[in-house]
Write a protein that holds these residues in place. Structure first.
Motif, PDB file in Angstrom:
ATOM      1  N   ASP A  24     -30.378 -49.829  -1.646  1.00 10.28           N
ATOM      2  CA  ASP A  24     -31.552 -49.861  -2.529  1.00 10.28           C
ATOM      3  C   ASP A  24     -31.626 -48.698  -3.517  1.00 10.28           C
ATOM      4  O   ASP A  24     -32.636 -48.538  -4.189  1.00 10.28           O
ATOM      5  CB  ASP A  24     -32.835 -49.919  -1.701  1.00 10.28           C
ATOM      6  N   LEU A  25     -30.578 -47.899  -3.632  1.00 10.53           N
ATOM      7  CA  LEU A  25     -30.613 -46.786  -4.587  1.00 10.53           C
ATOM      8  C   LEU A  25     -30.543 -47.289  -6.020  1.00 10.53           C
ATOM      9  O   LEU A  25     -29.760 -48.184  -6.330  1.00 10.53           O
ATOM     10  CB  LEU A  25     -29.444 -45.833  -4.349  1.00 10.53           C
ATOM     11  N   THR A  26     -31.341 -46.683  -6.869  1.00 11.26           N
ATOM     12  CA  THR A  26     -31.256 -46.989  -8.298  1.00 11.26           C
ATOM     13  C   THR A  26     -30.055 -46.247  -8.883  1.00 11.26           C
ATOM     14  O   THR A  26     -29.508 -45.328  -8.262  1.00 11.26           O
ATOM     15  CB  THR A  26     -32.527 -46.546  -9.039  1.00 11.26           C
ATOM     16  N   ASP A  27     -29.666 -46.602 -10.092  1.00 13.11           N
ATOM     17  CA  ASP A  27     -28.563 -45.912 -10.763  1.00 13.11           C
ATOM     18  C   ASP A  27     -28.909 -44.435 -10.979  1.00 13.11           C
ATOM     19  O   ASP A  27     -28.052 -43.563 -10.819  1.00 13.11           O
ATOM     20  CB  ASP A  27     -28.239 -46.580 -12.099  1.00 13.11           C
ATOM     21  N   ASP A  28     -30.158 -44.162 -11.337  1.00 12.89           N
ATOM     22  CA  ASP A  28     -30.583 -42.774 -11.545  1.00 12.89           C
ATOM     23  C   ASP A  28     -30.510 -41.971 -10.243  1.00 12.89           C
ATOM     24  O   ASP A  28     -30.108 -40.806 -10.243  1.00 12.89           O
ATOM     25  CB  ASP A  28     -32.004 -42.710 -12.107  1.00 12.89           C
TER      26      ASP A  28
END
Length: 128
Positions: A109-113
């Motif tokens: 679930d990590l975003t690219d940022d």
């Protein structure tokens, strides 16, 4: 790992946001974030103390060496003092700092940022 205080601050902000979003969950990544954040906060505090020392070094003083302060207590600077402070603060911000990484597997679930901010701190660079 060698990094800069700017990257540490970016990591700390992303870490705090991730932990707030997942405050009810316990995971390896949250443990790693807490561990590395603790070290990052120490680096940030040391950096803030060093910047304060630079302010004192470059601020205006009277003939007796007493620091001049404005009406609200802020340091006063000459134009040259302000330029010298900015140059010294930039050099300090760009100076490499050491922080021990604690690498774990990246959650889905990590975003690219977040991946960018966590790279090298809690994620292997190859995971980004």
């Amino acid at each position: 790992m060698q990094t800069t205080i700017t990257e540490v601050i970016t990591f700390l902000n992303a870490s705090a946001a991730y932990q707030e979003r997942h405050k009810l969950d316990e995971s390896k990544v949250k443990y790693a974030l807490r561990k590395v954040s603790k070290a990052g906060m120490k680096l940030h505090a040391t950096h803030a103390e060093e910047v304060e020392d630079l302010r004192i070094e470059h601020c205006s003083t009277n003939k007796d060496g007493v620091i001049l302060r404005g009406p609200t207590g802020q340091y006063e600077f000459t134009k040259d003092g302000a330029r010298a402070l900015n140059k010294a603060a930039k050099a300090l911000t760009d100076k490499p700092v050491e922080i021990a990484p604690f690498v774990v597997d990246a959650p889905a679930d990590l975003t690219d940022d977040e991946r960018d901010a966590f790279a090298g701190f809690v994620l292997a660079v190859e995971q980004v």
